[in-house]
Design an enzyme around this catalytic site. Structure first.
Site, PDB file in Angstrom:
ATOM      1  N   SER A  33       0.739  -1.110   0.533  1.00 14.67           N
ATOM      2  CA  SER A  33       0.229   0.194   0.272  1.00 14.67           C
ATOM      3  C   SER A  33       0.987   1.203  -0.628  1.00 14.67           C
ATOM      4  O   SER A  33       1.837   0.658   1.052  1.00 14.67           O
ATOM      5  CB  SER A  33      -0.989   0.150   1.248  1.00 14.67           C
ATOM      6  OG  SER A  33      -1.506   1.566   1.615  1.00 14.67           O
ATOM      7  N   ARG A  64     -10.939  -7.757  -1.936  1.00 13.51           N
ATOM      8  CA  ARG A  64     -11.584  -7.344  -3.427  1.00 13.51           C
ATOM      9  C   ARG A  64     -10.912  -8.434  -5.112  1.00 13.51           C
ATOM     10  O   ARG A  64     -12.305  -8.614  -5.450  1.00 13.51           O
ATOM     11  CB  ARG A  64     -11.136  -5.724  -3.881  1.00 13.51           C
ATOM     12  CG  ARG A  64     -11.811  -4.972  -3.093  1.00 13.51           C
ATOM     13  CD  ARG A  64     -11.505  -3.453  -3.454  1.00 13.51           C
ATOM     14  NE  ARG A  64     -12.537  -2.530  -2.263  1.00 13.51           N
ATOM     15  CZ  ARG A  64     -11.739  -1.718  -2.186  1.00 13.51           C
ATOM     16  NH1 ARG A  64     -10.956  -0.852  -3.047  1.00 13.51           N
ATOM     17  NH2 ARG A  64     -12.459   0.026  -1.643  1.00 13.51           N
ATOM     18  N   GLU A  89      -8.135   1.475  -6.350  1.00 14.97           N
ATOM     19  CA  GLU A  89     -10.007   1.992  -6.097  1.00 14.97           C
ATOM     20  C   GLU A  89     -10.825   1.593  -7.174  1.00 14.97           C
ATOM     21  O   GLU A  89     -11.981   1.912  -6.992  1.00 14.97           O
ATOM     22  CB  GLU A  89      -9.505   3.064  -5.212  1.00 14.97           C
ATOM     23  CG  GLU A  89      -9.303   4.360  -5.976  1.00 14.97           C
ATOM     24  CD  GLU A  89      -8.793   5.231  -4.905  1.00 14.97           C
ATOM     25  OE1 GLU A  89      -8.974   6.776  -4.768  1.00 14.97           O
ATOM     26  OE2 GLU A  89      -7.884   5.077  -4.753  1.00 14.97           O
TER      27      GLU A  89
END
Length: 431
Positions: free
Chosen positions: A173, A348, A317
């Site tokens: 990240s 995800r 995202e």
């Protein structure tokens, strides 16, 4: 990924578009900019303000955490928040919820507090990677108590951080870098931060962090790849003008693509470091017509969606909404560079594969992304996994899949509390 069973009363029937969706959608402020401006204002010497900030769960948690540390944050005026810096102190408790910005931006700031600061969050937040950040703080001399890889943990602040040089693997990240950089000007010696490992994802967010640091007067040298050098500085507070959240524009612009309609987002900045600006190129590649002018960004669907081969490493995202459009395309798609999404609010990649396949799609996970082969889709319950981006993807699919229900739409309050009403207004359905 197993199905989450949700009571019928919680389900949200996704509105079906009766035709081409046409409209304008005004969006609230950027979550990413709001979070950074709050931290930078808290670390400043004098008072600051945020004009048009985002009021949502993530930013409310950030404001509450700063208050717990002794900062005065006044959000009474929704259009103009004010921040009055005060000495950081514990004991304090920080509820991170599911917000990566809170769990990664605030530990370095908490290290500057005098006293103990306890961090925890929602159950899934305990699965999100924190180890590189916590190891970096330890290397800088910060004392910790508890888990050294994830929530929960405690920062045992001494009122100062010496700073210096540290190495981190931020491949999971970009927030692991941003969190350290945002508080680095307050370290006695500043910070020289080196990333060692696979590429850092979401590079636009790093540019945003550097740009906002420089706007405070801090000195940041990022001329060397994967190295950031921040000089010590006690900056004055300033007024921040928060841009509209471009990532939250994704489902509304996708509605135009999915239905052959036209949607305009007013106030779209001509220049920005927000990752959501990549929607221009992505939606164009998917077959839409994209125009930018004084009125904002306008996207018009053509009635045909073209499959894409796209590296989304810098804009992970956007993946859920882009994947939803790919499932409606006329040819296969490959989305790559997004292995790090397995550590987001939910996994995800697994979630998207599971839910799109439940609707009749043909989606397979790869090492770093998804392969999507369009198939006729059918109604089912689309599980959101408490993930706001999954809910947005499900809403897009529901425009053209009659009877589709979301397991929960309230999770969109994480970054866009008005999503159900904005969506209903755009597609002409009852809120």
């Amino acid at each position: 990924m197993s199905e989450t069973r949700v009571p019928d009363a919680v389900r949200w029937g996704a509105p079906v578009a009766s035709g081409a969706v046409d409209g304008r959608v005004g969006l609230p402020g950027s979550k990413s900019m709001t979070a950074r401006a709050l931290v930078l204002s808290a670390a400043a010497r004098t008072a600051g303000s945020l004009a048009d900030p985002l009021a949502a769960r993530d930013t409310a948690l950030m404001a509450a955490a700063l208050r717990a540390l002794g900062i005065r944050v006044d959000t009474t005026n929704e259009a103009l928040w004010t921040i009055e810096p005060r000495p950081l102190s514990g004991p304090a408790t920080v509820d991170c919820g599911l917000a990566g910005t809170v769990m990664r931006f605030l530990p370095p700031l908490a290290a500057l507090a005098d006293g103990r600061v306890d961090f925890d969050g929602d159950p899934h937040a305990r699965k999100r990677p924190m180890g590189p950040l916590l190891r970096a703080l330890t290397a800088l001399g910060v004392r910790l108590d508890g888990d050294r890889a994830s929530l929960p943990f405690s920062i045992l602040g001494s009122g100062r951080v010496t700073g210096g040089e540290v190495t981190v693997d931020a491949s999971a990240s970009s927030q692991l870098v941003s969190g350290l950089l945002l508080s680095a000007p307050r370290f006695d010696r500043g910070l020289v931060l080196r990333h060692v490992g696979p590429p850092v994802p979401s590079a636009p967010h790093l540019r945003m962090t550097v740009d906002m640091l420089r706007a405070t007067g801090a000195t940041v040298d990022d001329s060397r790849p994967d190295v950031w050098e921040v000089g010590p500085c006690l900056a004055d507070g300033r007024g921040w003008d928060i841009e509209p959240d471009l990532s939250n524009a994704a489902p509304f612009l996708a509605a135009a693509v999915a239905t052959g309609g036209t949607v305009t987002i007013p106030g779209w900045p001509a220049r920005t470091s927000q990752p959501g600006d990549a929607l221009r190129g992505l939606l164009d590649a998917l077959g839409a017509t994209v125009g930018f002018g004084p009125d904002g960004l306008t996207v018009a669907g053509t009635g045909t969606i073209t499959g894409i081969d796209a590296d989304l490493s810098e804009v992970g995202e956007l993946t859920p909404v882009v994947a939803a459009l790919c499932a409606l395309a006329d040819s296969p798609s490959r989305l790559s560079g997004i292995a790090h999404l397995r550590g987001h609010e939910t996994d995800r990649l697994a979630a998207l594969a599971t839910e799109l396949n439940r609707l009749g799609g043909d989606v397979a996970e790869t090492d770093d992304g998804l392969r999507i082969r369009p198939r006729p889709l059918r109604a089912a319950v689309f599980d959101t996994y408490d993930d706001h981006r999954m809910a947005q993807a499900g809403a897009v699919l529901g425009l053209v899949v009659p009877g589709l229900e979301l397991s929960d739409v309230a999770c969109t309050s994480k970054t866009l509390p008005d999503f159900p009403d904005l969506w209903a207004a755009l597609v002409g359905a009852r809120p």
